[in-house]
Structures are given as structure tokens and as C-alpha cells.
Design a protein around this motif. Structure first.
Motif, short mmCIF file in Angstrom:
data_model
loop_
_atom_site.label_atom_id
_atom_site.label_comp_id
_atom_site.label_asym_id
_atom_site.label_seq_id
_atom_site.Cartn_x
_atom_site.Cartn_y
_atom_site.Cartn_z
N MET A 514 0.84 -1.19 0.00
CA MET A 514 0.00 0.00 0.00
C MET A 514 0.89 1.25 0.00
SD MET A 514 -3.07 -1.07 0.03
CE MET A 514 -3.29 -2.82 -0.20
N PHE A 515 0.55 2.15 -0.88
CA PHE A 515 1.28 3.42 -0.95
C PHE A 515 0.27 4.56 -1.00
CE2 PHE A 515 4.50 0.48 -2.12
CZ PHE A 515 5.71 1.07 -1.78
N VAL A 516 0.70 5.72 -0.57
CA VAL A 516 -0.12 6.90 -0.83
C VAL A 516 0.66 7.76 -1.81
CG1 VAL A 516 -1.18 6.91 1.48
CG2 VAL A 516 0.84 8.28 1.06
N MET A 517 -0.08 8.54 -2.61
CA MET A 517 0.59 9.56 -3.42
C MET A 517 -0.09 10.86 -3.07
SD MET A 517 1.51 9.61 -7.42
CE MET A 517 2.46 10.96 -8.11
N THR A 518 0.67 11.79 -2.53
CA THR A 518 0.08 13.03 -2.02
C THR A 518 -0.09 14.04 -3.15
OG1 THR A 518 2.16 14.13 -1.55
CG2 THR A 518 1.33 12.64 0.15
N PRO A 519 -0.93 15.06 -2.93
CA PRO A 519 -1.07 16.10 -3.95
C PRO A 519 0.27 16.76 -4.29
CG PRO A 519 -2.77 16.33 -2.27
CD PRO A 519 -1.82 15.27 -1.79
N ASP A 520 1.20 16.77 -3.35
CA ASP A 520 2.53 17.33 -3.62
C ASP A 520 3.39 16.40 -4.46
OD1 ASP A 520 2.05 19.58 -2.19
OD2 ASP A 520 3.03 18.86 -0.35
N GLY A 521 2.97 15.15 -4.60
CA GLY A 521 3.71 14.21 -5.43
C GLY A 521 4.59 13.23 -4.69
N PHE A 522 4.47 13.20 -3.38
CA PHE A 522 5.26 12.20 -2.63
C PHE A 522 4.60 10.83 -2.72
CE2 PHE A 522 6.26 16.21 -0.33
CZ PHE A 522 7.61 16.24 -0.64
N ASN A 553 12.57 17.81 -3.24
CA ASN A 553 12.02 17.60 -4.58
C ASN A 553 12.39 16.26 -5.20
OD1 ASN A 553 10.58 19.92 -4.68
ND2 ASN A 553 12.14 21.11 -5.80
N ARG A 554 13.53 15.73 -4.78
CA ARG A 554 13.94 14.45 -5.38
C ARG A 554 12.96 13.33 -5.04
NH1 ARG A 554 19.43 12.70 -4.28
NH2 ARG A 554 18.62 10.59 -4.24
N GLN A 555 12.05 13.61 -4.11
CA GLN A 555 11.05 12.59 -3.77
C GLN A 555 9.67 12.92 -4.33
OE1 GLN A 555 11.37 11.96 0.50
NE2 GLN A 555 13.29 10.81 0.26
N LYS A 556 9.61 13.88 -5.27
CA LYS A 556 8.31 14.27 -5.83
C LYS A 556 8.10 13.68 -7.23
CE LYS A 556 7.69 18.54 -3.24
NZ LYS A 556 7.72 20.00 -3.35
N TRP A 557 6.90 13.21 -7.47
CA TRP A 557 6.55 12.54 -8.72
C TRP A 557 5.23 13.07 -9.26
CZ3 TRP A 557 10.14 8.74 -10.18
CH2 TRP A 557 11.07 8.39 -9.19
N ILE A 558 5.01 12.81 -10.57
CA ILE A 558 3.73 13.17 -11.18
C ILE A 558 3.16 11.93 -11.84
CG2 ILE A 558 2.63 14.56 -12.98
CD1 ILE A 558 5.12 16.40 -12.81
N ILE A 566 4.64 7.43 -14.56
CA ILE A 566 5.00 8.12 -13.31
C ILE A 566 6.30 8.86 -13.59
CG2 ILE A 566 5.68 7.85 -10.90
CD1 ILE A 566 3.91 5.39 -10.72
N LEU A 567 6.20 10.21 -13.58
CA LEU A 567 7.36 11.03 -13.97
C LEU A 567 7.99 11.67 -12.75
CD1 LEU A 567 5.11 12.63 -16.57
CD2 LEU A 567 7.26 11.57 -17.28
N HIS A 568 9.29 11.75 -12.79
CA HIS A 568 9.96 12.48 -11.72
C HIS A 568 9.67 13.97 -11.89
CE1 HIS A 568 13.21 14.03 -9.16
NE2 HIS A 568 13.03 12.89 -8.53
N LEU A 569 9.33 14.66 -10.81
CA LEU A 569 8.87 16.03 -10.94
C LEU A 569 9.90 16.94 -11.60
CD1 LEU A 569 6.70 18.29 -9.97
CD2 LEU A 569 8.41 18.75 -8.21
N THR A 570 11.15 16.85 -11.19
CA THR A 570 12.10 17.84 -11.69
C THR A 570 12.71 17.47 -13.04
OG1 THR A 570 13.65 16.90 -10.12
CG2 THR A 570 12.71 19.03 -9.56
N ASN A 571 13.05 16.21 -13.26
CA ASN A 571 13.71 15.92 -14.54
C ASN A 571 12.80 15.24 -15.57
OD1 ASN A 571 13.69 13.19 -13.88
ND2 ASN A 571 15.69 13.32 -12.89
N ARG A 572 11.56 15.00 -15.16
CA ARG A 572 10.55 14.45 -16.08
C ARG A 572 10.95 13.13 -16.71
NH1 ARG A 572 5.79 17.91 -15.71
NH2 ARG A 572 6.68 19.20 -14.07
N LYS A 573 11.80 12.40 -16.03
CA LYS A 573 12.11 11.06 -16.54
C LYS A 573 11.05 10.08 -16.05
CE LYS A 573 16.87 11.41 -17.68
NZ LYS A 573 17.89 10.52 -18.18
N CYS A 574 10.99 8.94 -16.70
CA CYS A 574 9.92 7.98 -16.42
C CYS A 574 10.38 6.88 -15.46
CB CYS A 574 9.47 7.32 -17.73
SG CYS A 574 8.08 8.18 -18.48
#
Ligand code: UDP
Ligand code: MN
Length: 608
Positions: A514-522, A553-558, A566-574
Motif C-alpha cells: 500500500m502506498f499513498v501519493m500526495t497532492p505534492d507528489g510524494f 524535490n527528489r522525492q516528488k513525482w507526477i 509516473i514522472l519524476h517532478l524535476t527531470n521528467r524522466k519515467c
């Protein structure tokens, strides 16, 4: 007298020799101290697993990362302690033993004896019995702390309340003497010892005789039957005369300035419940080890108390002034001060709770939700003897007791999150119906206390619990048809704990996936663990790790619902599965190509 001829250039520098010598010695002293600190901390085995999957350890910096719960199984299998060993007071102080918080060394010839005695209290009793009651301790406070409390005579006085069940003489009385020796006498109303039906002979008349000689008024209250620490503390509180109640476990050692720093907070805000920084008395060596400051207390999905690294508002505040008290979502429970009238006004303790456990969360939720605050005062440092298992019998059984207490906490204070707790903690769910919490719910209503959502949002915004504003469930890779899983190895504070991995998907009720994904992207899971990848753009894939959540930020995703990436927020890698042998089966971030292993389904699981 200049008998040694030096080469020319060196001769000219001769005057700086002493200076160089001075600096070299300083460096050597520092290295030596660091090494000693490390040694003290390393006396603990690195990981101690408990029978119900709990774990606690002290890392190499002396940081106690996790405070666990009671579990029965003794770790040491050795000849049983005899009746005489248990009932005799073997206090035998040796001058200088444990001085300045140093470890006690037991000679090889006494090792067997040491192990036998260890079982009695589940700490090194032989070592404890050799340390004088008034041993000296290091002062780990910041310099500024020594100047902040000069107005202490104007602070409210306190009653010190120490509850105990079969405590050792040396630890109990070292607690008492550390209070007497390191508190301004003007601030001590009295010391109240509450004996929770101890069986040891020496805790009866000999203890009474001894305390009658103490320089601070000290009394013992006795309970004939085993009532547990919650009711025992209540018993002490009911007779206490001081305007402030200060609770301590029966195996603590207070350091200089500890009390002033607690009372000053209560003087300026009677709704503050204040804890010291809790240092570590090592259960093997009795070394006094500094604990890490940048931690606060919270809890995991099983409602087990945990220390997590400080972030957000509190961390910023600490950077401005590290001597000021800071908020904590919950307290550890054994060591705190509270205004006496406020304690009773706010419902004291839940006397439906038995023996041990959960009362610290109950009080923390109640205080926060009903308008008060729980804080840690960094200028107050008290050592607590942490041990790996409980020496006590648990009338009614450990699990039944603990789960009943926690069920009460959830039912009264946690609103919809109670359902989450019961759903994923079956043993507690099974006995929740047995709890009558009517009077506690009335208390909550009477004080018009806020809800648990308010608590999570405002007191602990970094929490990793599910909420309606965030995803909660399984993260499935469509290429492999496997799910992201929480590693079973525990997170070491802020250390990388390994690569993120996939496993065959399990069932709905298993929190491991089980994981959560927060609105901030964590992307977070239980115990404050986050999906983490480097921000730097590199050619080729980067490893994705599972780390203690940091808020960076290194822990933020979209999550892109359309492409299912699932993209990394800052470098947009997959987020992808590694296809290279170097990362074995770990996850990576890499250029988005649309291939199927870069597609993820976020499968919601009902949590309430
Ligand atoms: N205690 C008690 N009655 C009990 C269990 C514990 O009076 O039934 C006391 C114990 O002697 C100690 C305090 O409560 O002073 C907290 O217990 P303990 O130190 O074992 O808990 P921990 O610090 O491990 O959480
Ligand atoms: Mn304790």
C-alpha cells in the motif's frame, strides 16, 4: 640551551611549533572522543528484531531511531536468575564507575553472572549496581541554554511522579538522585514514588527507610494490585501538590538544567505539555549516549510510536533558534511535564486503559485536538534506559492489553482513520466492540475538540496516512504485472535503504504494497518511507531508491493518468524497470519511450 640544530627554514618557524602542537592535540582529542561515542553506541547490536516484527536500534551516531513496544521473548538464553538474586538488593557502587556517563566494563570472570542478572530487569543490572547513585553526566546542551533560564525562581514548582513495577534499586534511586542533584531545590515540591504492586523485598521497608533520609520530601504510594503505569500515574497525580506534574520513568537520569527548561515553557503557556530530549542510557553498558535532536515523535499505521526526522515548519524554526521548544505530533510517554490543573481539566488519562501502551498517543491526540500543544524543549535533556524487551508479566496478555488500549485511542480520537486502523490491524479490530469509550467521547464533546483530519493537516502535515485528497492503494507495473512493495528491511534514518523493487501483487489487506501519493507528489508508505530518485539529468537510467521521507524535490513525482507514466517532478524522466544487469530487479528513472514497463496503474484500495 639551543642544543639541537635545526635546518634554516625550520629554525625560523620554531615559534609556531607550540601552535602546531596545540592544534594537533586538539584534533587527536576530538578523534578520540568521536571514536568513544561510536564505541558506546555500537555496544548495541545493530538490529534487534522482535517477535512481532518490531525493531529498534541505535545507529552509529547514537541515534535511537525507533522506540518499540513490549514483546515477551527474552533474547538472552542463560541460567535462570535465582529467587535470591531477584529479591536481594545487590547495589555495590565502585568509585568512578560510569563516571561522566561512561560505559561500565564488566571483567570476563563476571560475564556469566552478568548475563544471569540481565534477565531480571532486561538490562545489565550488574553494571547498574556498580555505578554510584550520583554519577556525573555530560552536559550536551547548547551553550545558549545555560543563559536562558536565569529567572527560574519565578517558575511554577513541580511534583515529580515516578511509577515503578519491580524496578532495580540502583536505577530507581539514581533517577531520584539525579532529580535531587540537578534540579533547583526551589522548584521541587516533592517526589512521589508510586509502587505498582512490586514483589521485591528491598522495595518495601528498606526503600521506605531510605527515602525518609532524602533532602527532598519524598513519599511512596503503594498499589496492592497490579494496576499498570497509566492508573499508577493517575494515583500519583491525585495526591500531588505542585502546580506542575513532572512524570519520569523509574530508570532515568536527569542532566543539568533539565527542569528549568521544562517549567519555563509551562510558565508561559499552561496548555503546553513539554518533553525533554530523551537521551539513551545503554542497556548493556549504562553509557549515557546523546540522541539525535532533529527528530520528533509520531506513529505508524499500527499506531506504534516512532521517531521521525524533523521537517517543514519545525525544522525551519530550529534553524533559526535551536534552543526554543518545538512542536511534536506525539510524545514518547514516559517523560513529560504538564500543568496539574490543566492535566485534570483535560481528562487526565483514560482509566479504561490497562498496564502499558497507547496512553502517550491518547494524551497527544487529546491535547492537540482540544486546543493544547505537545512540545520538546531542547534545553532539557534526560537519559532514559531503553531496553529491548519487557521484564514484566502482562496480566491478560500483552497483545490483548495493548490492542485494547490502542482500540480505545482510535475509537475516541481518530474518526475515519479508526476504520483504517481496524481494517489493517485485525487483532485490534476484533476487540474494538468490547471497549466502552462513552465517557471519553463525552470529554471530547465537552471540550469541542477538533477532528483527526485537522490534527493530520495542521500538526503533522508530513504524515503518510491515507486521506481523501490523495491516492491510497497498489501501484502496479503494467509491463511486468507486479506491484511496488515496501522493503522489509527497516529504514535507517536518512540513509539509503535500498533500491525500490516490484513483487507479485498481494491482497487488499496487505499494507506491504500500500502506498499513498500526495497532492505534492510524494509516493509514501508506512513508517515515513518515500520513493526517491536523483534530480540530476544523466545519460541513461538512474537508480530509484526507497528512503526515509525528506520533503525534498527528489522525492516528488507526477502521475499522468493518460499515458499512465509516473514522472519524476524535476527531470521528467519515467519510472521504469531496469533492463540492465547492473541494477538487477530494481526500479530506475529513464527517458520516456512509451514502452510498457513505463506504464503504471494506480489501483485504489478502500481504507475506511
Ligand atoms: N510500570 C508500572 N506498571 C506496569 C508497567 C510499567 O508501574 O505495569 C512502570 C515502569 O516501572 C516504568 C514505567 O512504568 O517506570 C514505564 O514502563 P517501561 O519503562 O517498562 O516502559 P518503556 O520505557 O519501555 O516504554
Ligand atoms: Mn522506561
Amino acid at each position: 640551551m639551543n642544543s639541537i640544530m635545526l635546518p634554516g627554514p625550520l629554525r625560523r618557524c620554531k615559534r609556531i611549533y607550540p601552535v602546531i602542537l596545540f592544534f594537533v592535540s586538539i584534533v587527536i582529542i576530538i578523534l578520540y572522543r568521536l571514536n568513544q561515542l561510536n564505541k558506546n553506541a555500537q555496544i548495541h547490536p545493530k538490529h534487534i528484531y522482535r517477535s512481532n516484527n518490531q525493531e529498534e536500534y541505535v545507529d552509529k551516531n547514537g541515534i535511537r531511531v525507533v522506540v518499540g513496544h513490549y514483546v515477551g521473548n527474552p533474547i538472552h538464553k542463560i541460567p535462570n536468575a535465582t529467587y535470591d538474586m531477584i529479591n536481594t538488593n545487590n547495589f555495590d557502587p565502585r568509585p568512578g564507575a560510569g563516571k561522566n556517563g561512561n560505559p561500565v566494563v564488566i571483567e570476563p570472570k563476571d560475564l556469566l553472572k552478568m548475563q544471569q542478572y540481565f534477565q531480571i530487569n532486561r538490562f545489565n543490572l550488574l553494571a547498574s549496581d556498580r555505578i554510584p547513585l550520583n554519577r556525573s553526566l555530560p552536559d550536551f546542551r547548547r551553550k545558549k541554554c545555560t543563559t536562558l533560564f536565569e529567572d527560574y525562581p519565578s517558575y511554577p514548582k513541580t511534583s515529580i511522579i515516578v511509577v515503578f513495577h519491580n524496578e532495580a534499586w540502583s536505577t530507581l534511586l539514581r533517577t531520584v538522585w539525579s532529580v535531587i542533584n540537578r534540579s533547583p531545590p526551589e522548584l521541587l515540591e516533592e517526589i512521589i514514588l508510586v509502587d505498582d504492586a512490586s514483589e521485591r523485598e528491598f522495595l518495601r521497608k528498606p526503600l521506605e527507610d531510605y527515602i525518609s533520609t532524602l533532602p527532598v520530601p519524598t513519599k511512596i504510594l503503594r498499589s496492592k494490585t497490579r494496576i499498570g503505569l497509566i492508573k499508577a500515574r493517575l494515583k500519583g497525580a491525585l495526591v500531588a501538590k505542585g502546580p506542575v506534574l513532572t512524570f519520569l520513568d523509574a530508570h532515568c537520569e536527569c542532566t543539568t538544567g533539565w527542569l528549568e527548561a521544562l517549567l519555563s515553557v509551562i510558565k508561559s503557556d499552561r496548555t503546553a505539555v513539554v518533553c525533554p530530549v530523551i537521551d539513551i542510557i545503554n542497556d548493556d553498558s549504562f553509557a549515557y549516549v546523546k540522541s539525535f535532536e532533529l527528530h520528533w515523535g509520531a506513529f505508524n499505521w499500527n499506531l506504534q510510536f516512532r521517531w521521525y526526522t524533523l521537517g517543514g515548519r519545525e525544522l525551519k524554526q530550529r534553524k533559526v533558534d535551536a534552543t526554543q521548544p518545538f512542536n511534536t505530533p506525539t510524545m514518547a510517554g514516559g517523560l513529560f511535564a504538564i500543568d496539574r490543573q490543566y492535566f485534570f481539566e483535560m481528562g487526565a488519562y483514560d482509566d479504561g486503559m490497562n498496564i502499558w501502551g497507547g496512553e502517550n498517543l491518547e494524551m497527544s491526540f487529546r491535547i492537540w485536538q482540544c486546543g493544547g500543544k505537545v512540545q520538546i524543549a531542547p534545553c532539557s535533556r534526560v537519559g532514559h534506559l531503553f531496553r529491548k524487551s519487557s521484564p514484566y508479566s502482562f496480566p491478560g496478555g500483552i497483545n490483548k492489553t495493548l490492542f485494547s488500549n490502542l482500540a480505545r485511542v482510535a475509537l475516541v480520537w481518530m474518526d475515519e482513520w479508526a476504520k483504517f486502523y481496524f481494517k489493517f490491524n485485525e487483532p485490534a479490530g476484533k476487540i474494538k466492540e468490547e471497549q466502552n469509550v462513552t465517557s471519553r467521547l463525552e470529554l471530547r464533546k465537552k471540550h469541542q475538540c477538533k477532528g483527526f483530519e485537522w490534527y493530520l493537516d495542521n500538526v503533522w502535515p508530513q504524515h503518510f496516512f491515507p486521506k481523501d485528497d490523495r491516492f491510497f492503494g497498489r501501484i502496479r507495473n503494467l509491463g511486468e504485472n507486479k506491484c511496488l512493495i515496501k522493503p522489509q528491511k527497516k529504514v535507517v534514518s536518512n540513509q539509503p535503504m535500498g533500491i525500490a523493487k516490484l513483487e507479485t501483487c498481494l491482497g487488499d489487506d496487505l499494507t506491504l504494497e500500500m502506498f499513498v501519493m500526495t497532492p505534492d507528489g510524494f509516493v509514501m508508505t508506512d513508517d515515513s518511507i518515500c520513493l526517491d530518485a536523483p534530480e540530476k539529468v544523466v545519460l541513461g537510467p538512474s537508480k530509484v531508491r526507497i528512503m526515509a521521507c525528506s520533503g525534498y524535490n527528489r522525492q516528488k513525482w507526477i502521475y499522468d493518468a493518460e499515458t499512465q507514466e509516473i514522472l519524476h517532478l524535476t527531470n521528467r524522466k519515467c519510472l521504469d524497470i531496469s533492463d540492465s544487469a547492473t541494477f538487477t530487479d530494481g526500479l530506475v528513472t529513464t527517458n520516456c519511450t512509451g514502452r510498457r514497463t513505463q506504464k503504471w496503474a494506480l489501483e485504489r484500495v478502500a481504507w475506511k
